[in-house]
Every structure is written in structure tokens, then in C-alpha cells.
Design a protein around this motif. Sequence first.
Motif, PDB file in Angstrom:
ATOM      1  N   SER A  94      93.826 -31.514  30.929  1.00 38.94           N
ATOM      2  CA  SER A  94      92.504 -31.557  31.197  1.00 38.94           C
ATOM      3  C   SER A  94      91.151 -31.412  30.470  1.00 38.94           C
ATOM      4  CB  SER A  94      92.915 -30.362  32.819  1.00 38.94           C
ATOM      5  OG  SER A  94      91.570 -30.265  33.635  1.00 38.94           O
ATOM      6  N   SER A 120      90.178 -32.610  34.556  1.00 35.13           N
ATOM      7  CA  SER A 120      89.164 -33.531  34.415  1.00 35.13           C
ATOM      8  C   SER A 120      89.660 -34.175  33.211  1.00 35.13           C
ATOM      9  CB  SER A 120      88.724 -32.377  33.748  1.00 35.13           C
ATOM     10  OG  SER A 120      87.079 -32.261  33.286  1.00 35.13           O
ATOM     11  N   SER A 166      81.774 -30.879  31.210  1.00 35.52           N
ATOM     12  CA  SER A 166      82.735 -31.074  31.947  1.00 35.52           C
ATOM     13  C   SER A 166      82.907 -32.060  32.906  1.00 35.52           C
ATOM     14  CB  SER A 166      83.334 -29.470  32.870  1.00 35.52           C
ATOM     15  OG  SER A 166      83.402 -28.448  32.019  1.00 35.52           O
ATOM     16  N   ASN A 168      84.825 -33.152  35.569  1.00 33.06           N
ATOM     17  CA  ASN A 168      85.211 -33.229  37.132  1.00 33.06           C
ATOM     18  C   ASN A 168      83.601 -32.969  37.574  1.00 33.06           C
ATOM     19  OD1 ASN A 168      85.501 -30.801  35.689  1.00 33.06           O
ATOM     20  ND2 ASN A 168      87.474 -30.189  37.237  1.00 33.06           N
TER      21      ASN A 168
END
Length: 333
Positions: A94, A120, A166, A168
Amino acid sequence: MIRRNFTKLLAGVSLATSFMGTTAMADDTMRIALVVKALGIGFFEAAAKGAEEAAAELGNVEVIYTGPTDTTAEGQIEVINSLIAQGVDAIAVSSNDTDALVPTLKKAMQRGITVISWDSGVAPEGRQVHLNPSSNPLIGNMIIKLAADHLPDGGEVALLSATTTSTNQNVWIEEMNKVMGNYPSIEVVATVYGDDLADKSYREAQGLMQSYPDLDAIIAPTSVGIVAAAQAVADAGKIGEVNVTGLGLPSEMAGAIESGASKSFAIWNPIDLGYSATMIAYQLASENAVAEPGATIEIGRMGSITLDDTNAAAMADPFVYDSSNIDQFKSIF
């Protein structure tokens, strides 16, 4: 077979692996590293439980649960380099940065290590498959709808995200912006970043309320930020004035729902997400599945996914939690 231990690396990076049982691992045991944004975050601890469940179901898998101590690409790169040196079979990450991890993950794939991203993502050239927790458009619409549903006359809302890189959160905010025309009476006045650190997220939430005295809602699409924002609202005596919503864990948000700091929030099941990521990594590493557009990959009790043109797929729709159902889930995750 599962192991858990903690090893201090350079620059304060920690590795953690889970352990179950005392028998020696067979030579054919597959080692799958679940690399999270940072250790000590409830969402990822829940995902690790799902990974352990998948490993127990598969029977010949060792899950290495690991990540840096803070949410930086540099910390993850150091962790991944260590995993490459160990010769793990698969890495499921992630990511803290879409692009920064790509060269290191390419090196892993060149060494024959299966690489997927989950939660992510990383850029397609840095992984074989990406597992979204849900459909990005559905999440983007959900986070603004959660605020708008409690503002029938409209109002001011602000975003408290994780980091500026980030993957996501940035995608969800982009998708939210695409549907803002459906919510003409809602004004997004600011976007701030708490870096998925509780104290910084708390301060950023305080700053939003001070800068925008007419603020009606804080949307935090991060499990760390939503808890911190709810606490900031309570401490500021603004329960009933500022509604905190977004993506959070029932176990961590039950108090905010009870106090009224949050009227509702959403999340997918992180246990299912860790389970699914581990299953995908196993299927690819064992050559039971291929990473190509249109391919179907079986993921145990979660059914199957079908990869799109970018070798990505979505796990499930987000689910809304509020006072009517929070007690059913707060002891689960």
C-alpha cells in the motif's frame, strides 16, 4: 504459517512479521510481504489479520507484515530493499507515493519477485496488479454524499487528507470533484494534509475550524484523519456544528458516533482487503493466475476479480456506518 517479530532497520524503519506455531517451515513455503504505509495504524493492523487468515487457509504461506514507522516513500523503499535482499516470493504494498517506489519495485520484479499494490497504488510499470478497495468513482461520490446528506440547505466543507502524494486519497478527491455538480449547494473551502499522523491531523482540523468559522463538515478519507478530526471537533465544543465524516474504522469511530461528532462514515472491510491482497499475490507467485487485462483471479472466500486495461480491479463497494449499526461492527474491526 505466520510469523510476527519486529526488527529495527536503519533510519528508524521497523519490520514486523507474524508467527503462528513452532514447527519449522517447509522448503516450499511461500513468503509474501504485506508492506503498509506505516506501522501502528489500525486499518493496516486489521488488514494484517486478513492476510493471516489467507495464509492459514492456503497452508504453505508465511506472511511478513511490515512497513516504515512513518508515512514516507523513503521509508517504504528501505523496507522493500530489505525484502529484496531476503529473497521473498511476493510483495504486496500500500504505497505512500505513486511513482517514487517504481524503480525499487522494478528491481524486485527483475529478481523474480511478484509485486502487487493494494489500497494505495503504484504506477502500472511498478507492479503487476493493483487491488482497489472499492470503485474509485463510488468512493469519491460517497465521501461528499456523506457530508451533503446532513446538509439539506448546503454549507461549507473541508477535506483533511493523508499526504500530498497518497495515491488513493488523491484519486478519491479527484473523483469527488467530478461529481460536485450534483451537490451545487456544497462548497469545498479547503484541502489540508495530516500525513496520516494523529497529532498533525488534529492540528490541521483545529486550523480548519479557526480559519472557517462557518464550517459545517470535515471530510477525512483516511482512518487516522477522521478520528483526529472528530476529537478536535469535540475538544472545540463544536459537536452539532461541525460534522466529521469520511472513511474510518468502526472500532475507532464508535465513540464519535455516540458523541455526535460524526453522524456517519464509510469503509470497506480492511480484513477482507488484506485477505484479498494476499490471495492475489499467492495466485500470481504460484503461477495459478496471470497478470493481464481481462484475466480473472480467484481470491478465496471473496470470489474473484477481473483485471481492467491497467491490470487493476476493485474489491467491494464502501459500506456506511452510523448509529443504527455501529454496535454490530465496533468489536470486529
